[in-house]
Design a protein around this motif. Structure first.
Motif, PDB file in Angstrom:
ATOM      1  N   ARG A  51      39.187  50.213  43.577  1.00 30.07           N
ATOM      2  CA  ARG A  51      40.024  49.085  44.086  1.00 30.07           C
ATOM      3  C   ARG A  51      40.914  48.350  43.132  1.00 30.07           C
ATOM      4  NH1 ARG A  51      36.029  46.639  48.396  1.00 30.07           N
ATOM      5  NH2 ARG A  51      34.607  46.936  46.271  1.00 30.07           N
ATOM      6  N   GLU A  59      38.288  35.663  43.982  1.00 28.01           N
ATOM      7  CA  GLU A  59      37.048  36.068  43.412  1.00 28.01           C
ATOM      8  C   GLU A  59      36.623  37.861  44.121  1.00 28.01           C
ATOM      9  OE1 GLU A  59      34.425  33.059  45.113  1.00 28.01           O
ATOM     10  OE2 GLU A  59      34.803  31.683  43.182  1.00 28.01           O
ATOM     11  N   GLN A  60      37.162  38.025  45.429  1.00 28.22           N
ATOM     12  CA  GLN A  60      36.899  39.167  45.812  1.00 28.22           C
ATOM     13  C   GLN A  60      37.766  40.208  44.825  1.00 28.22           C
ATOM     14  OE1 GLN A  60      37.650  39.220  49.704  1.00 28.22           O
ATOM     15  NE2 GLN A  60      35.769  38.266  50.474  1.00 28.22           N
ATOM     16  N   ALA A  61      38.952  39.722  44.491  1.00 30.49           N
ATOM     17  CA  ALA A  61      39.768  40.744  43.607  1.00 30.49           C
ATOM     18  C   ALA A  61      39.233  40.933  42.344  1.00 30.49           C
ATOM     19  CB  ALA A  61      41.421  39.901  43.515  1.00 30.49           C
ATOM     20  N   ASP A  62      38.789  39.936  41.858  1.00 29.09           N
ATOM     21  CA  ASP A  62      38.107  40.046  40.411  1.00 29.09           C
ATOM     22  C   ASP A  62      36.761  40.846  40.708  1.00 29.09           C
ATOM     23  OD1 ASP A  62      39.895  38.287  39.260  1.00 29.09           O
ATOM     24  OD2 ASP A  62      38.846  36.474  39.371  1.00 29.09           O
ATOM     25  N   ALA A  63      36.099  40.815  41.578  1.00 32.95           N
ATOM     26  CA  ALA A  63      34.956  41.424  41.849  1.00 32.95           C
ATOM     27  C   ALA A  63      35.267  42.892  41.771  1.00 32.95           C
ATOM     28  CB  ALA A  63      34.045  41.060  43.032  1.00 32.95           C
ATOM     29  N   ALA A  64      36.496  43.525  42.128  1.00 34.13           N
ATOM     30  CA  ALA A  64      36.920  44.684  42.552  1.00 34.13           C
ATOM     31  C   ALA A  64      37.532  45.014  41.176  1.00 34.13           C
ATOM     32  CB  ALA A  64      37.854  45.151  43.504  1.00 34.13           C
ATOM     33  N   GLU A  70      38.443  32.451  47.411  1.00 33.34           N
ATOM     34  CA  GLU A  70      37.698  33.619  47.871  1.00 33.34           C
ATOM     35  C   GLU A  70      38.308  34.722  47.752  1.00 33.34           C
ATOM     36  OE1 GLU A  70      35.021  35.244  51.723  1.00 33.34           O
ATOM     37  OE2 GLU A  70      35.844  33.034  51.725  1.00 33.34           O
ATOM     38  N   ALA A  71      39.583  34.843  48.027  1.00 37.32           N
ATOM     39  CA  ALA A  71      40.416  36.172  47.902  1.00 37.32           C
ATOM     40  C   ALA A  71      40.389  36.592  46.409  1.00 37.32           C
ATOM     41  CB  ALA A  71      41.762  36.259  48.612  1.00 37.32           C
ATOM     42  N   THR A 101      36.684  48.678  39.505  1.00 40.88           N
ATOM     43  CA  THR A 101      36.251  49.694  40.540  1.00 40.88           C
ATOM     44  C   THR A 101      37.639  50.429  40.826  1.00 40.88           C
ATOM     45  OG1 THR A 101      36.658  48.467  42.287  1.00 40.88           O
ATOM     46  CG2 THR A 101      34.518  48.058  41.404  1.00 40.88           C
ATOM     47  N   GLU A 156      39.848  29.480  50.899  1.00 42.68           N
ATOM     48  CA  GLU A 156      40.353  30.892  51.240  1.00 42.68           C
ATOM     49  C   GLU A 156      41.041  31.750  50.254  1.00 42.68           C
ATOM     50  OE1 GLU A 156      42.423  30.540  55.038  1.00 42.68           O
ATOM     51  OE2 GLU A 156      40.578  30.267  56.118  1.00 42.68           O
TER      52      GLU A 156
END
Length: 135
Positions: free
Chosen positions: A106, A96-101, A93-94, A104, A90
């Motif tokens: 966000r 990776e989501q922050a890296d994806a943002a 995953e958090a 942008t 978890e």
């Protein structure tokens, strides 16, 4: 393999309260998961008859409490290593989501790099605490 019902996973029984307009869950202690006193305990057949044939509804608060209880029981049955692995997954995953943002709108809320000197209000030497501004 037959899937267990929520009542089985949460180790609760069916019950009614008052006139019996709703079906509740109880851990068999004369109180429902939503905190009301049990009027009558039901077996699976009676509960499904009320829900399916007579159109009674399930108590929403009991349903939510039973879901939390079932999840807690599931986690308690897992070996400690599995729980740690789930928490790690978890966290990854958090991240990776922050890296994806990043890059942008966000990702720009908390800058991860120092701003160029011409864009800052005060020149601060990197790796110096905020107290240096007022020192």
């Amino acid at each position: 393999m037959q899937q267990m019902t929520l009542a089985e996973r949460a180790a609760v029984t069916y019950a009614t309260v008052g006139r019996g307009a709703r079906v509740h869950y109880s851990p068999s202690n004369d109180e429902t998961l939503c905190g009301r006193l049990v009027g009558e305990y039901l077996d699976v057949i009676d509960a499904s008859e009320l829900l399916d044939e007579k159109g009674h509804k399930m108590c929403a608060r009991c349903w939510q409490a039973a879901e939390r209880r079932a999840e807690a029981r599931r986690l308690a049955q897992q070996p400690e290593q599995d729980v740690v692995e789930v928490e790690l997954a978890e966290t990854v995953e958090a991240i990776e989501q922050a890296d994806a943002a990043e890059g942008t709108w966000r990702g720009g809320w908390i800058p991860s790099t120092l701003a160029p000197a011409d864009e800052v209000l005060f020149d601060v030497v990197p790796d110096v605490g905020q107290g240096a501004l007022f020192g």
